[in-house]
Scaffold this motif. Sequence first.
Motif, PDB file in Angstrom:
ATOM      1  N   LEU A  39       0.844  -1.170   0.000  1.00 46.52           N
ATOM      2  CA  LEU A  39       0.000   0.000   0.000  1.00 46.52           C
ATOM      3  C   LEU A  39       0.886   1.229   0.000  1.00 46.52           C
ATOM      4  O   LEU A  39       1.951   1.234   0.626  1.00 46.52           O
ATOM      5  CB  LEU A  39      -0.869  -0.004   1.262  1.00 46.52           C
ATOM      6  CG  LEU A  39      -1.913  -1.122   1.296  1.00 46.52           C
ATOM      7  CD1 LEU A  39      -2.524  -1.226   2.688  1.00 46.52           C
ATOM      8  CD2 LEU A  39      -2.998  -0.860   0.272  1.00 46.52           C
ATOM      9  N   PRO A  40       0.486   2.278  -0.712  1.00 48.89           N
ATOM     10  CA  PRO A  40       1.283   3.502  -0.622  1.00 48.89           C
ATOM     11  C   PRO A  40       1.289   3.994   0.829  1.00 48.89           C
ATOM     12  O   PRO A  40       0.284   3.892   1.531  1.00 48.89           O
ATOM     13  CB  PRO A  40       0.552   4.476  -1.546  1.00 48.89           C
ATOM     14  CG  PRO A  40      -0.787   3.887  -1.810  1.00 48.89           C
ATOM     15  CD  PRO A  40      -0.688   2.417  -1.589  1.00 48.89           C
ATOM     16  N   LEU A  41       2.428   4.491   1.263  1.00 45.03           N
ATOM     17  CA  LEU A  41       2.541   5.019   2.622  1.00 45.03           C
ATOM     18  C   LEU A  41       1.983   6.437   2.672  1.00 45.03           C
ATOM     19  O   LEU A  41       1.893   7.121   1.650  1.00 45.03           O
ATOM     20  CB  LEU A  41       4.015   5.046   3.048  1.00 45.03           C
ATOM     21  CG  LEU A  41       4.729   3.694   3.043  1.00 45.03           C
ATOM     22  CD1 LEU A  41       6.226   3.892   3.259  1.00 45.03           C
ATOM     23  CD2 LEU A  41       4.151   2.787   4.130  1.00 45.03           C
ATOM     24  N   ALA A  42       1.644   6.866   3.870  1.00 43.44           N
ATOM     25  CA  ALA A  42       1.160   8.237   4.044  1.00 43.44           C
ATOM     26  C   ALA A  42       2.190   9.232   3.494  1.00 43.44           C
ATOM     27  O   ALA A  42       1.840  10.243   2.886  1.00 43.44           O
ATOM     28  CB  ALA A  42       0.886   8.504   5.514  1.00 43.44           C
ATOM     29  N   ALA A  43       3.483   8.911   3.689  1.00 41.14           N
ATOM     30  CA  ALA A  43       4.539   9.803   3.201  1.00 41.14           C
ATOM     31  C   ALA A  43       4.554   9.862   1.671  1.00 41.14           C
ATOM     32  O   ALA A  43       4.822  10.909   1.081  1.00 41.14           O
ATOM     33  CB  ALA A  43       5.892   9.335   3.727  1.00 41.14           C
ATOM     34  N   ASP A  90      -7.394   5.780   3.144  1.00 38.90           N
ATOM     35  CA  ASP A  90      -5.965   6.105   3.186  1.00 38.90           C
ATOM     36  C   ASP A  90      -5.207   5.769   1.910  1.00 38.90           C
ATOM     37  O   ASP A  90      -4.070   6.204   1.727  1.00 38.90           O
ATOM     38  CB  ASP A  90      -5.295   5.345   4.345  1.00 38.90           C
ATOM     39  CG  ASP A  90      -5.729   5.899   5.697  1.00 38.90           C
ATOM     40  OD1 ASP A  90      -6.254   7.022   5.726  1.00 38.90           O
ATOM     41  OD2 ASP A  90      -5.544   5.195   6.708  1.00 38.90           O
ATOM     42  N   TRP A  91      -5.798   4.930   1.047  1.00 37.91           N
ATOM     43  CA  TRP A  91      -5.065   4.482  -0.141  1.00 37.91           C
ATOM     44  C   TRP A  91      -5.923   4.676  -1.383  1.00 37.91           C
ATOM     45  O   TRP A  91      -6.251   3.709  -2.087  1.00 37.91           O
ATOM     46  CB  TRP A  91      -4.684   3.004   0.017  1.00 37.91           C
ATOM     47  CG  TRP A  91      -4.097   2.730   1.357  1.00 37.91           C
ATOM     48  CD1 TRP A  91      -2.855   3.091   1.802  1.00 37.91           C
ATOM     49  CD2 TRP A  91      -4.722   2.050   2.459  1.00 37.91           C
ATOM     50  NE1 TRP A  91      -2.684   2.678   3.096  1.00 37.91           N
ATOM     51  CE2 TRP A  91      -3.802   2.032   3.523  1.00 37.91           C
ATOM     52  CE3 TRP A  91      -5.967   1.445   2.634  1.00 37.91           C
ATOM     53  CZ2 TRP A  91      -4.106   1.447   4.749  1.00 37.91           C
ATOM     54  CZ3 TRP A  91      -6.265   0.865   3.849  1.00 37.91           C
ATOM     55  CH2 TRP A  91      -5.334   0.863   4.892  1.00 37.91           C
ATOM     56  N   GLY A 121      -0.023   2.315  -5.328  1.00 37.22           N
ATOM     57  CA  GLY A 121       1.352   2.678  -5.051  1.00 37.22           C
ATOM     58  C   GLY A 121       2.085   3.099  -6.311  1.00 37.22           C
ATOM     59  O   GLY A 121       2.845   4.077  -6.332  1.00 37.22           O
ATOM     60  N   GLY A 131       1.411  -2.120   8.105  1.00 37.24           N
ATOM     61  CA  GLY A 131       2.111  -1.594   6.928  1.00 37.24           C
ATOM     62  C   GLY A 131       2.805  -0.256   7.108  1.00 37.24           C
ATOM     63  O   GLY A 131       3.340   0.291   6.146  1.00 37.24           O
ATOM     64  N   ASP A 164       7.273   3.144   7.440  1.00 43.69           N
ATOM     65  CA  ASP A 164       7.955   4.442   7.561  1.00 43.69           C
ATOM     66  C   ASP A 164       7.848   4.989   8.987  1.00 43.69           C
ATOM     67  O   ASP A 164       8.815   5.543   9.528  1.00 43.69           O
ATOM     68  CB  ASP A 164       7.437   5.457   6.522  1.00 43.69           C
ATOM     69  CG  ASP A 164       5.931   5.648   6.558  1.00 43.69           C
ATOM     70  OD1 ASP A 164       5.221   4.789   7.145  1.00 43.69           O
ATOM     71  OD2 ASP A 164       5.453   6.648   6.000  1.00 43.69           O
ATOM     72  N   ILE A 168      -1.069  -9.521   4.183  1.00 37.95           N
ATOM     73  CA  ILE A 168      -0.901  -9.592   2.725  1.00 37.95           C
ATOM     74  C   ILE A 168       0.078 -10.707   2.377  1.00 37.95           C
ATOM     75  O   ILE A 168       1.139 -10.814   2.984  1.00 37.95           O
ATOM     76  CB  ILE A 168      -0.379  -8.230   2.211  1.00 37.95           C
ATOM     77  CG1 ILE A 168      -1.412  -7.130   2.469  1.00 37.95           C
ATOM     78  CG2 ILE A 168      -0.026  -8.307   0.728  1.00 37.95           C
ATOM     79  CD1 ILE A 168      -0.901  -5.720   2.229  1.00 37.95           C
ATOM     80  N   GLU A 198     -11.229  -0.938   0.151  1.00 37.64           N
ATOM     81  CA  GLU A 198     -11.323   0.115   1.168  1.00 37.64           C
ATOM     82  C   GLU A 198     -12.316   1.203   0.731  1.00 37.64           C
ATOM     83  O   GLU A 198     -13.105   1.694   1.531  1.00 37.64           O
ATOM     84  CB  GLU A 198      -9.939   0.738   1.411  1.00 37.64           C
ATOM     85  CG  GLU A 198      -9.909   1.874   2.420  1.00 37.64           C
ATOM     86  CD  GLU A 198     -10.064   1.415   3.873  1.00 37.64           C
ATOM     87  OE1 GLU A 198      -9.931   0.212   4.132  1.00 37.64           O
ATOM     88  OE2 GLU A 198     -10.350   2.271   4.729  1.00 37.64           O
ATOM     89  N   ARG A 242     -15.756   2.462   2.529  1.00 42.62           N
ATOM     90  CA  ARG A 242     -16.054   3.860   2.832  1.00 42.62           C
ATOM     91  C   ARG A 242     -17.366   4.320   2.199  1.00 42.62           C
ATOM     92  O   ARG A 242     -18.062   5.169   2.741  1.00 42.62           O
ATOM     93  CB  ARG A 242     -14.926   4.777   2.332  1.00 42.62           C
ATOM     94  CG  ARG A 242     -13.562   4.452   2.915  1.00 42.62           C
ATOM     95  CD  ARG A 242     -13.517   4.730   4.399  1.00 42.62           C
ATOM     96  NE  ARG A 242     -12.197   4.474   4.938  1.00 42.62           N
ATOM     97  CZ  ARG A 242     -11.508   5.360   5.643  1.00 42.62           C
ATOM     98  NH1 ARG A 242     -12.002   6.552   5.906  1.00 42.62           N
ATOM     99  NH2 ARG A 242     -10.319   5.043   6.105  1.00 42.62           N
ATOM    100  N   ALA A 284      -1.769  -5.528  -3.012  1.00 38.92           N
ATOM    101  CA  ALA A 284      -2.438  -4.439  -2.285  1.00 38.92           C
ATOM    102  C   ALA A 284      -2.194  -3.089  -2.947  1.00 38.92           C
ATOM    103  O   ALA A 284      -3.040  -2.205  -2.921  1.00 38.92           O
ATOM    104  CB  ALA A 284      -1.964  -4.404  -0.836  1.00 38.92           C
ATOM    105  N   GLY A 285      -1.008  -2.944  -3.552  1.00 36.64           N
ATOM    106  CA  GLY A 285      -0.662  -1.682  -4.198  1.00 36.64           C
ATOM    107  C   GLY A 285      -1.420  -1.433  -5.486  1.00 36.64           C
ATOM    108  O   GLY A 285      -1.391  -0.340  -6.036  1.00 36.64           O
ATOM    109  N   LEU A 286      -2.107  -2.473  -5.972  1.00 43.57           N
ATOM    110  CA  LEU A 286      -2.813  -2.368  -7.257  1.00 43.57           C
ATOM    111  C   LEU A 286      -4.169  -1.690  -7.114  1.00 43.57           C
ATOM    112  O   LEU A 286      -4.679  -1.099  -8.067  1.00 43.57           O
ATOM    113  CB  LEU A 286      -3.007  -3.786  -7.809  1.00 43.57           C
ATOM    114  CG  LEU A 286      -3.278  -3.986  -9.285  1.00 43.57           C
ATOM    115  CD1 LEU A 286      -2.109  -3.474 -10.116  1.00 43.57           C
ATOM    116  CD2 LEU A 286      -3.517  -5.465  -9.565  1.00 43.57           C
ATOM    117  N   ARG A 287      -4.749  -1.753  -5.921  1.00 42.17           N
ATOM    118  CA  ARG A 287      -6.077  -1.186  -5.637  1.00 42.17           C
ATOM    119  C   ARG A 287      -7.136  -1.728  -6.576  1.00 42.17           C
ATOM    120  O   ARG A 287      -7.730  -1.007  -7.380  1.00 42.17           O
ATOM    121  CB  ARG A 287      -6.070   0.354  -5.680  1.00 42.17           C
ATOM    122  CG  ARG A 287      -4.980   1.056  -4.913  1.00 42.17           C
ATOM    123  CD  ARG A 287      -4.728   0.576  -3.517  1.00 42.17           C
ATOM    124  NE  ARG A 287      -5.823   0.775  -2.580  1.00 42.17           N
ATOM    125  CZ  ARG A 287      -6.197  -0.143  -1.673  1.00 42.17           C
ATOM    126  NH1 ARG A 287      -5.597  -1.320  -1.607  1.00 42.17           N
ATOM    127  NH2 ARG A 287      -7.170   0.097  -0.852  1.00 42.17           N
TER     128      ARG A 287
END
Lengths: 345, 345
Positions: free
Chosen positions: A60-64, A238-239, A243, B19, B22, B42, B92, B96, B215-218
Amino acid sequence: MHVRDEIWKRTAALRIHGGRIDVAASLYRFAPQPWVDLSTGINPICWPVPHLSSALYQRLPLAADMARMTAAAAEAYGLPANAAIVPVPGSEIAIRLLPRVARAKVVGILAPTYGSHAAAWRDGGAEVHELNALPELRRHDLETLVVVNPNNPDGRTIAHGDLTAFAQAWTMTGRRLIVDEAFADVRPEASLLALPKLPAGTVVLRSLGKFFGLAGLRVGFVIAAEPDAAIWRGLLGDWPVSGLACEIATAALRDTAWIAAARARLAADRKRLDDVLGRAGLKVIGGTDLFGLFEARDGVDVLDHFARAGILVRGFAAAPQRYRFGLPADEAAWQRLEVVCATLK
Amino acid sequence: MHVRDEIWKRTAALRIHGGRIDVAASLYRFAPQPWVDLSTGINPICWPVPHLSSALYQRLPLAADMARMTAAAAEAYGLPANAAIVPVPGSEIAIRLLPRVARAKVVGILAPTYGSHAAAWRDGGAEVHELNALPELRRHDLETLVVVNPNNPDGRTIAHGDLTAFAQAWTMTGRRLIVDEAFADVRPEASLLALPKLPAGTVVLRSLGKFFGLAGLRVGFVIAAEPDAAIWRGLLGDWPVSGLACEIATAALRDTAWIAAARARLAADRKRLDDVLGRAGLKVIGGTDLFGLFEARDGVDVLDHFARAGILVRGFAAAPQRYRFGLPADEAAWQRLEVVCATLK
């Protein structure tokens, strides 16, 4: 007349959305391959995506990561001090969700324009008034006004000064203003985001799809002041983008050299498009540097003429003589366009 | 006690979501690199994404591409005859948006579970009742019930027969049932999608994020009967996922050999995880083949212990002695886990 009605019926799907190359190919089975798709307003030469680590598919992409992307967007677009940028998985989803966030019973939309706005508000139960100019300020029946600026398909652009003066006055009584700036990258001076402060209740939409040519990436941004921005963040989680998309969007938005070169190239290509189609007897009605809107003489079905030659242009059910042409991607596509133009007259 | 409170406060962000590598890295600056992330559920060995044409970044996915992807999902998951599959940019976002589609004033959620469900309903203005078992059928105060099956983080799985009987009876009086099957790929026999007909008002969520490790694929799916499916399509528009995601998801869902091998590997790895952590004095509480939930002796902050060694596990604010461990990706990660386990007792 019978034949033309028949063609009109068969090609109806090509007058609703651009990009339906598969539908065109099934309707025109004998057209030369490959198809040249001029039916969208998407930059045909996209920002050059590098080869990326497959780790981006996994995590998952990070908040940063998200923060870096929105900072890059703020730098590229400008950002009023009171506004926040919320990433969305394509501005189409933002358009669809707007009626859920900004509830309104009566909505004005500057028309004709991109059809999804009216469709989304009608789906959301609103009464939609199509307007052909900014409404008078006393139109208090309209709770929300939607403006696509620059507009698609005619390129109509309300000057920054006019739109900001209108926005201040319009929103002062609690009305909303939604400005879809999907094509503003080629007219940055017209963007509302140049304002030091976004008027309360104003929502601006931007997208990576058109100018950066990354429509397949599905990255857009909702720019709004609080509390609207918080509502959007809550709706999308959040995502909101992948990514991969986050990484690509950040690099593209930061690439000021590419952005400047693309603007210059698009402006030159648009001039060439006008010349080519003008010589073929099509009259320029409007457009932006990403597409042109042209009018044909009565009796010429331009969509059908080009589709037979494997070139897809965009027709409009409500304006049978008008056609939107995007820009050819390369010299081969230009040559095919010119050859087919020669047989149009 | 003072030191432990301090640690607890500092690591609060690591007990909300998995996750957050960071955040962990900034809290534990002297931890060995690279971090081993066991804080998610994951699959650490994702479906092997091939190198793809950059054209997929450029063009919008076609209707035919979307249809191929949903057909592949129907084949992989099963699909009740009356249901439709609507792609979403990550489940996600579906979580929501659910309160916007399935409005309800009072909602029951089988708890403890993934926190986004309760958060989304509360944001949507609903009163949320956390239940520790399926409610009695006479609980007519609950308009909607949310069940994560198999559940995260404890792996609690309601057997197919029990859940289908409950679903039929529960929805008969117009109540809604939402079943989040994000982890059902490792327990396909428990899925509601094996039903020939989905009870009216039932919504099932699936995702490419967990089992396929993407997960990064959404990419996720909302599965519902009409008219719900049409509402979701209207909300998300024609291009809810990127062209790239559509292509990858289609290929992954069709890869039955990889799916079978991944199930076997995950089951074996989960056994190894239980052995390793069991020897370190952690007690298995539950889990799925994608993660385990473990309980530590009072007084041991397992999250802090592993984080000092560069291994991130998931803690829970509401259950201080419980920890969720995902599966290590490779032998090097297993070795680091075993070494750190040896110092835990």
